[in-house]
Design a protein around this motif. Structure first.
Motif, mmCIF file in Angstrom:
data_model
loop_
_atom_site.group_PDB
_atom_site.id
_atom_site.type_symbol
_atom_site.label_atom_id
_atom_site.label_comp_id
_atom_site.label_asym_id
_atom_site.label_seq_id
_atom_site.Cartn_x
_atom_site.Cartn_y
_atom_site.Cartn_z
ATOM 1 N N LEU A 139 17.292 83.034 40.008
ATOM 2 C CA LEU A 139 16.123 83.576 39.324
ATOM 3 C C LEU A 139 15.487 82.547 38.394
ATOM 4 C CD1 LEU A 139 17.435 87.159 38.423
ATOM 5 C CD2 LEU A 139 15.954 86.499 40.330
ATOM 6 N N ASN A 140 16.257 81.499 38.024
ATOM 7 C CA ASN A 140 15.737 80.474 37.127
ATOM 8 C C ASN A 140 15.054 79.332 37.879
ATOM 9 O OD1 ASN A 140 16.739 81.731 34.753
ATOM 10 N ND2 ASN A 140 18.790 80.930 35.191
ATOM 11 N N ALA A 141 15.091 79.383 39.201
ATOM 12 C CA ALA A 141 14.504 78.312 40.001
ATOM 13 C C ALA A 141 12.980 78.339 39.876
ATOM 14 C CB ALA A 141 14.916 78.458 41.458
ATOM 15 N N SER A 142 12.366 77.153 39.900
ATOM 16 C CA SER A 142 10.911 77.051 39.832
ATOM 17 C C SER A 142 10.306 77.454 41.172
ATOM 18 C CB SER A 142 10.503 75.623 39.488
ATOM 19 O OG SER A 142 10.851 74.750 40.548
ATOM 20 N N SER A 143 8.983 77.624 41.170
ATOM 21 C CA SER A 143 8.283 77.977 42.412
ATOM 22 C C SER A 143 8.468 76.904 43.472
ATOM 23 C CB SER A 143 6.787 78.182 42.126
ATOM 24 O OG SER A 143 6.585 79.234 41.227
ATOM 25 N N VAL A 144 8.475 75.634 43.033
ATOM 26 C CA VAL A 144 8.647 74.533 43.971
ATOM 27 C C VAL A 144 10.038 74.584 44.596
ATOM 28 C CG1 VAL A 144 8.697 72.032 44.233
ATOM 29 C CG2 VAL A 144 7.011 73.088 42.716
ATOM 30 N N GLU A 145 11.054 74.844 43.778
ATOM 31 C CA GLU A 145 12.424 74.914 44.288
ATOM 32 C C GLU A 145 12.597 76.076 45.247
ATOM 33 O OE1 GLU A 145 14.366 75.147 40.541
ATOM 34 O OE2 GLU A 145 14.804 72.992 40.453
ATOM 35 N N LYS A 146 12.028 77.226 44.913
ATOM 36 C CA LYS A 146 12.120 78.394 45.801
ATOM 37 C C LYS A 146 11.431 78.113 47.135
ATOM 38 C CE LYS A 146 12.454 81.919 42.177
ATOM 39 N NZ LYS A 146 11.783 83.069 41.519
ATOM 40 N N SER A 147 10.294 77.420 47.060
ATOM 41 C CA SER A 147 9.584 77.079 48.288
ATOM 42 C C SER A 147 10.432 76.173 49.173
ATOM 43 C CB SER A 147 8.260 76.371 47.953
ATOM 44 O OG SER A 147 7.409 77.219 47.222
ATOM 45 N N TYR A 148 11.161 75.264 48.526
ATOM 46 C CA TYR A 148 11.998 74.330 49.283
ATOM 47 C C TYR A 148 13.135 75.062 49.994
ATOM 48 C CZ TYR A 148 15.323 70.605 50.292
ATOM 49 O OH TYR A 148 16.213 69.768 50.915
ATOM 50 N N PHE A 149 13.793 75.982 49.290
ATOM 51 C CA PHE A 149 14.946 76.674 49.868
ATOM 52 C C PHE A 149 14.542 77.794 50.828
ATOM 53 C CE2 PHE A 149 16.891 74.894 45.964
ATOM 54 C CZ PHE A 149 17.895 74.150 46.575
ATOM 55 N N ASP A 150 13.430 78.475 50.550
ATOM 56 C CA ASP A 150 13.000 79.595 51.394
ATOM 57 C C ASP A 150 12.089 79.162 52.533
ATOM 58 O OD1 ASP A 150 14.412 81.288 49.784
ATOM 59 O OD2 ASP A 150 12.675 81.954 48.610
ATOM 60 N N GLY A 151 11.483 77.981 52.412
ATOM 61 C CA GLY A 151 10.515 77.540 53.408
ATOM 62 C C GLY A 151 11.163 76.878 54.612
ATOM 63 N N PHE A 152 10.315 76.499 55.565
ATOM 64 C CA PHE A 152 10.755 75.851 56.800
ATOM 65 C C PHE A 152 10.233 74.410 56.795
ATOM 66 C CE2 PHE A 152 10.686 80.345 57.512
ATOM 67 C CZ PHE A 152 11.768 80.614 58.334
ATOM 68 N N THR A 153 11.136 73.455 56.604
ATOM 69 C CA THR A 153 10.755 72.044 56.524
ATOM 70 C C THR A 153 10.617 71.447 57.922
ATOM 71 O OG1 THR A 153 11.942 71.818 54.419
ATOM 72 C CG2 THR A 153 11.381 69.794 55.589
ATOM 73 N N ILE A 154 9.531 70.743 58.153
ATOM 74 C CA ILE A 154 9.302 70.083 59.445
ATOM 75 C C ILE A 154 10.136 68.808 59.475
ATOM 76 C CG2 ILE A 154 7.575 69.083 60.982
ATOM 77 C CD1 ILE A 154 5.494 70.858 59.603
ATOM 78 N N ASP A 155 11.046 68.712 60.428
ATOM 79 C CA ASP A 155 11.963 67.567 60.472
ATOM 80 C C ASP A 155 11.292 66.331 61.086
ATOM 81 O OD1 ASP A 155 12.010 67.807 63.271
ATOM 82 O OD2 ASP A 155 13.892 68.928 63.295
ATOM 83 N N LEU A 156 12.070 65.256 61.226
ATOM 84 C CA LEU A 156 11.531 63.979 61.703
ATOM 85 C C LEU A 156 11.024 64.048 63.136
ATOM 86 C CD1 LEU A 156 14.160 61.516 60.166
ATOM 87 C CD2 LEU A 156 11.860 62.034 59.329
ATOM 88 N N HIS A 157 11.446 65.083 63.870
ATOM 89 C CA HIS A 157 10.991 65.257 65.251
ATOM 90 C C HIS A 157 9.822 66.243 65.348
ATOM 91 C CE1 HIS A 157 14.502 62.994 66.548
ATOM 92 N NE2 HIS A 157 15.256 63.775 65.806
ATOM 93 N N GLY A 158 9.380 66.747 64.195
ATOM 94 C CA GLY A 158 8.256 67.684 64.185
ATOM 95 C C GLY A 158 8.659 69.120 64.445
ATOM 96 N N ASN A 159 9.966 69.440 64.303
ATOM 97 C CA ASN A 159 10.452 70.794 64.603
ATOM 98 C C ASN A 159 10.763 71.594 63.344
ATOM 99 O OD1 ASN A 159 10.498 70.251 67.440
ATOM 100 N ND2 ASN A 159 12.468 69.220 67.203
ATOM 101 N N ILE A 160 10.663 72.910 63.465
ATOM 102 C CA ILE A 160 11.206 73.837 62.480
ATOM 103 C C ILE A 160 12.199 74.742 63.206
ATOM 104 C CG2 ILE A 160 9.242 73.848 60.880
ATOM 105 C CD1 ILE A 160 8.275 76.422 62.221
ATOM 106 N N ARG A 161 13.151 75.290 62.485
ATOM 107 C CA ARG A 161 14.177 76.140 63.087
ATOM 108 C C ARG A 161 14.009 77.560 62.558
ATOM 109 N NH1 ARG A 161 19.817 76.920 61.921
ATOM 110 N NH2 ARG A 161 20.996 77.430 63.796
ATOM 111 N N ILE A 162 13.661 78.477 63.456
ATOM 112 C CA ILE A 162 13.358 79.859 63.093
ATOM 113 C C ILE A 162 14.505 80.765 63.550
ATOM 114 C CG2 ILE A 162 11.677 81.732 63.323
ATOM 115 C CD1 ILE A 162 9.612 79.622 64.076
ATOM 116 N N PRO A 163 14.953 81.718 62.698
ATOM 117 C CA PRO A 163 16.040 82.623 63.088
ATOM 118 C C PRO A 163 15.761 83.318 64.422
ATOM 119 C CG PRO A 163 15.549 82.881 60.771
ATOM 120 C CD PRO A 163 14.499 81.976 61.327
ATOM 121 N N THR A 164 16.752 83.337 65.292
ATOM 122 C CA THR A 164 16.765 83.953 66.626
ATOM 123 C C THR A 164 15.835 83.247 67.636
ATOM 124 O OG1 THR A 164 15.024 85.609 66.359
ATOM 125 C CG2 THR A 164 17.227 86.210 65.561
#
Length: 264
Positions: free
Chosen positions: A79-104
């Motif tokens: 709950l003390n995490a900043s908006s930027v930190e929450k975005s990092y942990f909750d978001g989907f980062t595009i990796d070096l191959h241009g992929n994201i990993r989505i559940p299922t």
């Protein structure tokens, strides 16, 4: 006496030339060189295409929200995490191959797509593999803020994040403490990331035509570099009054030295 007068004239000339002109401190002046803006407006209106290391915020909605809960962050993190930190942990980062990993759904390549195109691709894949049309699937994809870096002769250097769809260069600079008098507004560098690598673009913030530049609106991961003016490197004042004070100090030192030498 002639030597003193010559030294005074030389110092006044040097310090006068070292003053920063008033016109170099002003933004968006009308310099009488208006250009055709049609092409640049088209460039400005082009949708941003995601790059490596961008972070996407993906939300899936349906008639029965429990069926799509796995795709959405639970929201029970720090709950003390900043908006930027929450975005990092909750978001989907595009990796070096241009992929994201989505559940299922697994990995999906999104490099070079717009957020609207990614929405359509995820929605189509969900309907193919997970749901029927009657589920009324609705997908939203957004960038988790517009991140950029400022460096050089600017109020505040470092990484900034603005939660807006579009941000122009003047807004970005204002959010970073503005450019001081000793910063070069006539040649600001934007270092921009492309799939092929990085490129450097130059813009003149003192010219009203900057608003028609294809680089007027910044993009995620841009670096804005403001060069210092030569006057700062010289260590002189930024205006006439400061230079007069510097001249008076130097002249006082010269006069004192001459008097001491004459007494020897």
């Amino acid at each position: 006496m002639k030597k003193l007068f010559f030294a005074l004239s030389l110092l006044l000339t040097v310090f006068a030339s070292s003053c920063i002109p008033h016109k170099d401190t002003l933004y968006i002046q009308n310099k009488g060189n208006q250009v055709d803006s049609l092409q640049t407006i088209v460039e400005q209106q082009k949708a941003y295409r995601v790059q490596i290391n961008d972070i996407l915020n993906i939300r899936v909605k349906a008639l029965d929200q429990e069926n799509v809960q796995i795709f959405n962050p639970i929201g029970n993190g720090d709950l003390n995490a900043s908006s930027v930190e929450k975005s990092y942990f909750d978001g989907f980062t595009i990796d070096l191959h241009g992929n994201i990993r989505i559940p299922t759904l697994g990995k999906m390549n999104v490099l070079g797509y717009t957020t609207e195109e990614i929405e359509q691709r995820i929605e189509e894949k969900l309907l193919e593999e997970q749901f029927k049309e009657t589920a009324n699937i609705f997908v939203t994809v957004k960038l988790t803020g517009l991140k950029y870096v400022t460096t050089g002769e600017i109020g505040n250097t470092g990484t900034n994040v603005l939660y807006q769809e579009r941000v122009n260069i003047l807004e970005a600079i204002a959010n970073s403490g503005d450019i001081p008098v000793t910063g070069d507004k006539k040649d600001v560098l934007i270092i921009r990331q492309y799939p092929q690598g990085q490129k450097i673009h130059h813009i003149d913030l003192t010219d009203v035509n900057v608003m028609q530049s294809p680089y007027y609106y910044i993009q995620p991961n841009d670096m804005i570099y403001v060069k210092p003016l030569k006057q700062k490197a010289w260590g002189t004042g930024t205006n006439v009054l400061q230079n007069i004070g510097a001249v008076a100090t130097v002249l006082s030192l010269i006069s004192t030295t001459i008097i001491l030498l004459q007494r020897i």
